[in-house]
Design an enzyme around this catalytic site. Structure first.
Site, PDB file in Angstrom:
ATOM      1  N   GLY A 261      -5.503  47.643 -30.126  1.00 38.00           N
ATOM      2  CA  GLY A 261      -5.252  46.296 -29.630  1.00 38.00           C
ATOM      3  C   GLY A 261      -6.557  45.606 -29.291  1.00 38.00           C
ATOM      4  O   GLY A 261      -7.627  46.217 -29.238  1.00 38.00           O
TER       5      GLY A 261
ATOM      6  N   GLY B 188      -9.168  44.750 -27.281  1.00 37.93           N
ATOM      7  CA  GLY B 188      -9.671  45.233 -25.999  1.00 37.93           C
ATOM      8  C   GLY B 188     -10.707  44.335 -25.371  1.00 37.93           C
ATOM      9  O   GLY B 188     -11.001  44.460 -24.174  1.00 37.93           O
TER      10      GLY B 188
ATOM     11  N   LYS C 114     -14.486  36.668 -28.805  1.00 37.73           N
ATOM     12  CA  LYS C 114     -14.806  38.093 -28.772  1.00 37.73           C
ATOM     13  C   LYS C 114     -15.797  38.346 -27.643  1.00 37.73           C
ATOM     14  O   LYS C 114     -16.904  37.815 -27.656  1.00 37.73           O
ATOM     15  CB  LYS C 114     -15.400  38.516 -30.114  1.00 37.73           C
TER      16      LYS C 114
ATOM     17  N   ASP D 205     -14.965  47.251 -20.465  1.00 34.81           N
ATOM     18  CA  ASP D 205     -15.155  46.077 -19.599  1.00 34.81           C
ATOM     19  C   ASP D 205     -14.715  44.778 -20.265  1.00 34.81           C
ATOM     20  O   ASP D 205     -14.707  43.721 -19.636  1.00 34.81           O
ATOM     21  CB  ASP D 205     -16.605  45.977 -19.137  1.00 34.81           C
ATOM     22  N   GLY D 206     -14.359  44.837 -21.554  1.00 31.00           N
ATOM     23  CA  GLY D 206     -13.882  43.643 -22.238  1.00 31.00           C
ATOM     24  C   GLY D 206     -14.955  42.642 -22.585  1.00 31.00           C
ATOM     25  O   GLY D 206     -14.664  41.554 -23.077  1.00 31.00           O
TER      26      GLY D 206
ATOM     27  N   ARG E 244     -14.936  33.502 -33.237  1.00 30.24           N
ATOM     28  CA  ARG E 244     -14.734  33.934 -34.620  1.00 30.24           C
ATOM     29  C   ARG E 244     -13.581  33.160 -35.258  1.00 30.24           C
ATOM     30  O   ARG E 244     -12.563  32.895 -34.618  1.00 30.24           O
ATOM     31  CB  ARG E 244     -14.441  35.437 -34.652  1.00 30.24           C
TER      32      ARG E 244
ATOM     33  N   ASP F 201      -7.579  49.608 -38.666  1.00 31.95           N
ATOM     34  CA  ASP F 201      -7.531  48.405 -37.841  1.00 31.95           C
ATOM     35  C   ASP F 201      -8.610  47.406 -38.245  1.00 31.95           C
ATOM     36  O   ASP F 201      -8.630  46.283 -37.731  1.00 31.95           O
ATOM     37  CB  ASP F 201      -7.668  48.758 -36.354  1.00 31.95           C
ATOM     38  N   ASN F 202      -9.499  47.809 -39.160  1.00 33.64           N
ATOM     39  CA  ASN F 202     -10.534  46.901 -39.652  1.00 33.64           C
ATOM     40  C   ASN F 202     -10.271  46.452 -41.085  1.00 33.64           C
ATOM     41  O   ASN F 202     -11.185  45.991 -41.765  1.00 33.64           O
ATOM     42  CB  ASN F 202     -11.912  47.567 -39.565  1.00 33.64           C
TER      43      ASN F 202
ATOM     44  N   ASP G 282     -14.967  42.497 -38.604  1.00 33.55           N
ATOM     45  CA  ASP G 282     -15.619  43.407 -37.659  1.00 33.55           C
ATOM     46  C   ASP G 282     -16.938  43.970 -38.189  1.00 33.55           C
ATOM     47  O   ASP G 282     -16.977  45.038 -38.799  1.00 33.55           O
ATOM     48  CB  ASP G 282     -14.676  44.548 -37.257  1.00 33.55           C
TER      49      ASP G 282
END
Length: 491
Positions: free
Chosen positions: A94, A96, A117, A129-130, A180, A256-257, A266
């Site tokens: 997900g 993050g 992002k 920490d995002g 992005r 996921d990429n 990514d």
């Protein structure tokens, strides 16, 4: 200033159709505000093409949107849920450290995702920490715009802001947020998430959404879900061939990429190959070379098989029949990829028609390039210009014999030598984002706040097929000491 006024003056025309999917696919969440955002990179050409107001976006109100401090009207920020196979191991993932602010509708009616992002923690942060550091965000900005210049489907970078805050990645680093732009951020991993944690109707809702958004012509066909699989296979067969043709190494081809839209996404530990070697790996975390340059086509096929698995309940009521339909479609990938690669290689060598021995001719060149440790980009550049430097490759008897075969091949086609040279110039970039040039630009920007080197590099990379005088400097190879170049994911 009201949000509606900000929206009108900056040109944002936001919707969020993804938010109309079942709630299991996302988490509503606002970005975490930052202390003192500053715009350090802004893609004026992209902003203009999206119908945005270039001047207004660079003012305080516009920068606040890029920083997540202001939510423009029509936006509905959310973190997307997805899963994925990371280096072969399946896990829940997900967004993050990213939020989909919404989908901007351009004056031409095109719908594109606007994602921040590095915008703070989400329910999918997995202890992180995002946030994001400046260096990796600028790196994605450079490489994604270079890929766009090369004509390769890609997400793009609209802006980078520094946050005025520090992030910790072994050392203290400058915090930053990247804006992005993508056709969408739906991934193979999104379907894997739906297959694992949602019911069949939710999976169907996702597939229907993708069909409507990305493949509207497929929607009316019999067994549209089979056509969806085939469209994604076609897109990836084309995309990976384009990567190989310019020596691009993604570095983390996890499921996921891999986007459903067929765009590159990514730009973490990615890099461009200098010396031609199919075993080339740059990523510090790819210890076993799973995602080496030469493995990218087979990994793409493996990822597509995972995508096909998720669609089985939609392909046919009978599971065995569904598996057969999926397998038949997947069996086309290798042929599609090889056809795209061979066509692209013919273009790189100035060949217009097809002969059976072309594959042998191409493989012959690549074999001697590997033997003599030749630079991938510059070899094709020098073939294009017929200006051969004094290198082991060009001094070798093998190259002399190959060169004669190549010239004979060109003589057998109707097109002139000038036609071939024009085709080669349009197919062989004079410049790529050399790894040492990217690092040079990042070091100046991050350590000294000097963006001149980065901006000049971006200018040169915006038209890599120009063969301009300015580009000669950027075709110079790195010193031997940089051959052990390693990249990092930046998370």
């Amino acid at each position: 200033m009201t949000e509606m006024k900000v929206m009108i003056e900056t040109g944002w025309n936001l919707d969020n159709s993804y938010a109309r999917l079942p709630e299991s696919f996302f988490a509503d969440l606002k970005p975490t505000p930052v202390s003192s955002p500053k715009l350090v990179a802004f893609n004026e050409n992209l902003a203009s093409s999206l119908g945005l107001n270039v001047k207004e976006l660079q003012k305080v109100e516009g920068v606040d949107v890029f920083a997540g401090n202001r939510i423009p009207g029509g936006a509905r920020p959310l973190a997307q849920a997805y899963a994925g196979h990371q280096f072969g191991h399946f896990t829940m993932l997900g967004d993050g450290r990213a939020l989909l602010i919404g989908e901007h509708i351009t004056p031409l009616g095109e719908r594109v995702d606007i994602q921040l992002k590095g915008s703070g923690r989400t329910p999918y942060s997995r202890g992180g920490d995002g946030r994001a550091a400046l260096g990796p965000m600028l790196r994605e900005y450079i490489i994604s715009e270079a890929m766009y210049g090369l004509g390769i489907p890609t997400t793009r970078s609209l802006a980078v802001v520094t946050t005025g805050e520090t992030v910790y990645r072994e050392t203290e680093q400058i915090g930053a947020i990247l804006t992005r732009v993508a056709s969408s951020h739906i991934r193979v991993g999104t379907f894997q998430y739906a297959s694992k944690w949602c019911d069949t109707e939710e999976l169907r809702a996702l597939a229907d959404y993708v069909l409507k958004r990305h493949f509207p012509d497929v929607n009316s066909k019999e067994n549209a879900y089979l056509h969806l699989l085939q469209e994604v296979i076609n897109g990836q067969a084309s995309l990976i061939a384009k990567w190989q043709l310019v020596g691009f190494i993604h570095g983390v081809m996890n499921t996921d990429n891999m986007t459903i839209s067929g765009e590159t996404i990514d730009y973490g530990p990615c890099a461009f190959m200098d010396t031609y070697d199919p075993k080339t790996v740059f990523s510090s975390i790819d210890i076993r070379g799973r995602y080496a340059y030469g493995n990218q086509p087979s990994i793409a096929e493996w990822n597509l098989a995972r995508f096909a698995e998720t669609l089985l309940p939609l392909l046919h009521q009978d599971r065995e029949q569904a598996i057969k339909l999926a397998q038949d479609s997947l069996s086309d990938f290798a042929e599609l990829y090889n056809k795209n690669l061979l066509s692209g290689m013919r273009d790189k060598l100035g060949i217009f028609n097809e002969e059976e021995q072309d594959k042998h001719l191409i493989e012959g060149l690549l074999n001697i390039m590997e033997k003599y440790k030749a630079d991938y980009t510059n070899t094709f550049r020098q073939l294009t210009l017929e200006d051969f430097e004094d290198t082991p490759l060009f001094r070798s008897d093998e190259f002399t014999r190959w060169y004669e075969l190549w010239r004979d091949r060109l003589d057998r086609q109707q097109e002139t030598k000038e036609d071939s040279k024009r085709l080669m110039k349009n197919s062989n970039p004079a410049v790529i984002p050399r790894n040492y040039r990217v690092e040079e630009a990042l070091e100046a920007a991050v350590k000294a706040g000097d963006y001149n080197i980065m901006n000049k590099l971006l200018s040169v990379l915006s038209n890599p097929f120009a063969y301009s005088e300015e580009q000669k400097e950027y075709s110079i190879l790195p010193k031997e000491s940089t051959c052990g170049y390693r990249t990092f994911c930046g998370t």
